[in-house]
Write an enzyme that holds these catalytic residues in place. Sequence first.
Site, PDB file in Angstrom:
ATOM      1  N   HIS A   1       0.822  -1.210   0.000  1.00 22.56           N
ATOM      2  CA  HIS A   1       0.000   0.000   0.000  1.00 22.56           C
ATOM      3  C   HIS A   1       0.855   1.258   0.000  1.00 22.56           C
ATOM      4  O   HIS A   1       1.903   1.319   0.639  1.00 22.56           O
ATOM      5  CB  HIS A   1      -1.016   0.003   1.147  1.00 22.56           C
ATOM      6  CG  HIS A   1      -0.458   0.100   2.535  1.00 22.56           C
ATOM      7  ND1 HIS A   1      -0.189   1.308   3.144  1.00 22.56           N
ATOM      8  CD2 HIS A   1      -0.141  -0.852   3.439  1.00 22.56           C
ATOM      9  CE1 HIS A   1       0.254   1.089   4.372  1.00 22.56           C
ATOM     10  NE2 HIS A   1       0.312  -0.209   4.574  1.00 22.56           N
TER      11      HIS A   1
ATOM     12  N   ASP B   1       5.998   2.052   6.766  1.00 18.07           N
ATOM     13  CA  ASP B   1       4.751   1.303   6.593  1.00 18.07           C
ATOM     14  C   ASP B   1       3.899   2.084   5.595  1.00 18.07           C
ATOM     15  O   ASP B   1       3.261   3.060   5.969  1.00 18.07           O
ATOM     16  CB  ASP B   1       4.056   1.162   7.942  1.00 18.07           C
ATOM     17  CG  ASP B   1       2.679   0.524   7.849  1.00 18.07           C
ATOM     18  OD1 ASP B   1       2.379  -0.108   6.826  1.00 18.07           O
ATOM     19  OD2 ASP B   1       1.885   0.694   8.808  1.00 18.07           O
TER      20      ASP B   1
ATOM     21  N   GLU C   1      -5.130   1.962   2.644  1.00 20.10           N
ATOM     22  CA  GLU C   1      -5.053   0.807   3.554  1.00 20.10           C
ATOM     23  C   GLU C   1      -5.244   1.226   4.993  1.00 20.10           C
ATOM     24  O   GLU C   1      -5.916   0.546   5.782  1.00 20.10           O
ATOM     25  CB  GLU C   1      -3.699   0.108   3.377  1.00 20.10           C
ATOM     26  CG  GLU C   1      -3.594  -1.257   4.092  1.00 20.10           C
ATOM     27  CD  GLU C   1      -3.031  -1.158   5.507  1.00 20.10           C
ATOM     28  OE1 GLU C   1      -2.973  -2.197   6.199  1.00 20.10           O
ATOM     29  OE2 GLU C   1      -2.648  -0.059   5.946  1.00 20.10           O
ATOM     30  N   GLU C   2      -4.663   2.374   5.356  1.00 18.18           N
ATOM     31  CA  GLU C   2      -4.656   2.806   6.754  1.00 18.18           C
ATOM     32  C   GLU C   2      -6.019   3.264   7.257  1.00 18.18           C
ATOM     33  O   GLU C   2      -6.203   3.464   8.454  1.00 18.18           O
ATOM     34  CB  GLU C   2      -3.636   3.941   6.945  1.00 18.18           C
ATOM     35  CG  GLU C   2      -2.194   3.581   6.618  1.00 18.18           C
ATOM     36  CD  GLU C   2      -1.589   2.588   7.594  1.00 18.18           C
ATOM     37  OE1 GLU C   2      -2.304   2.127   8.504  1.00 18.18           O
ATOM     38  OE2 GLU C   2      -0.398   2.267   7.434  1.00 18.18           O
TER      39      GLU C   2
END
Length: 340
Positions: A60, A170, A198-199
Amino acid sequence: MLLKKLAQSCGVSGNEKEVRDLILQEVKPYVDKIVIDPIGNLIVTKKGRNNLPSIMVSAHMDEVGLMVKAIDDKGFVKFLPVGGIDDRILVSKVVQIGTEKIKGVIGAKAIHLQKPDERKKALKHDQLYIDIGAKSKEEAEKLVSIGDYISFCSDYIEFGENLIKAKALDDRVGCAMLINLLKNNYDCTIHALFAVQEEVGLRGAKVAAYRLNPALSIVLEATTCHDLTDVDAPHFSTKLGEGPALSIADMGTYYNKNLVKKVIEIAQNNNISIQLKQTIKGGNDAGVIHTSREGIPTVALSVPCRYIHSPICVINKNDYKNMLNLVDLLLKNLKKEEII
């Protein structure tokens, strides 16, 4: 360095264009098809032999960050979190706002002015503000607007023994890895998904998995590494420097057992360090990929990351290199009939 360029790019969830444009330039020479879908995912395809199943490999693009909520009469910016951010890490951080990357500092009432009971509690984000140097609301509104995205400012630094510190590792580690994998040739068709959002709920991967409907899926991630002095096994989740982490289960996914066994077998046969993630907290895009359509066998490999979801993520370069090697071998040796 590719990872440095990716980490220093801004891509808070819902605003991934800067990262996507960078990735697009990197992968163009190596792929056969490029699609940017309506939600913002970058999907590229590298064709293999027609008689082999397709594999979706995903990472991502987005990072946790903030968004402008309001501007007060004195020109201070109030904000909301975007993604999972611990309020305790916010005070005194340098940030950049909007497309012009207006610099600011997250501030709070000085400790000298706080009441005794206030000092005992971590300040919440709604008690904080961003100081951009404006003297009034009108002056601030010339620089930033409600809805502008806010990302952390954090230098990419290599330190210690093979360690890297940066924001957004990340999941820029997964993006860097996926770019490098696309430079190789495989017998199977590879759909590389650089996912958005994604987060904030695995949104990009959900629509991409439905669109592509691959035979198998591999998720490349960064994951919690809490191997500090006050944590004992099995609560440490992963350890820095002991190889990529293989997930068995998390809060969104029970991973395909045959795929998990295949990863372990390849790692053992090639003397690649690997560790099993010791906790099930959290999740990743596998949570929506493996339940798409009739179901997609999925496995997730992650680079352990200390201080994740903060401006000072820390990884070990050897974990990154071992994971890249392992995923390369996995793509060369995966057979659908061994998995289902």
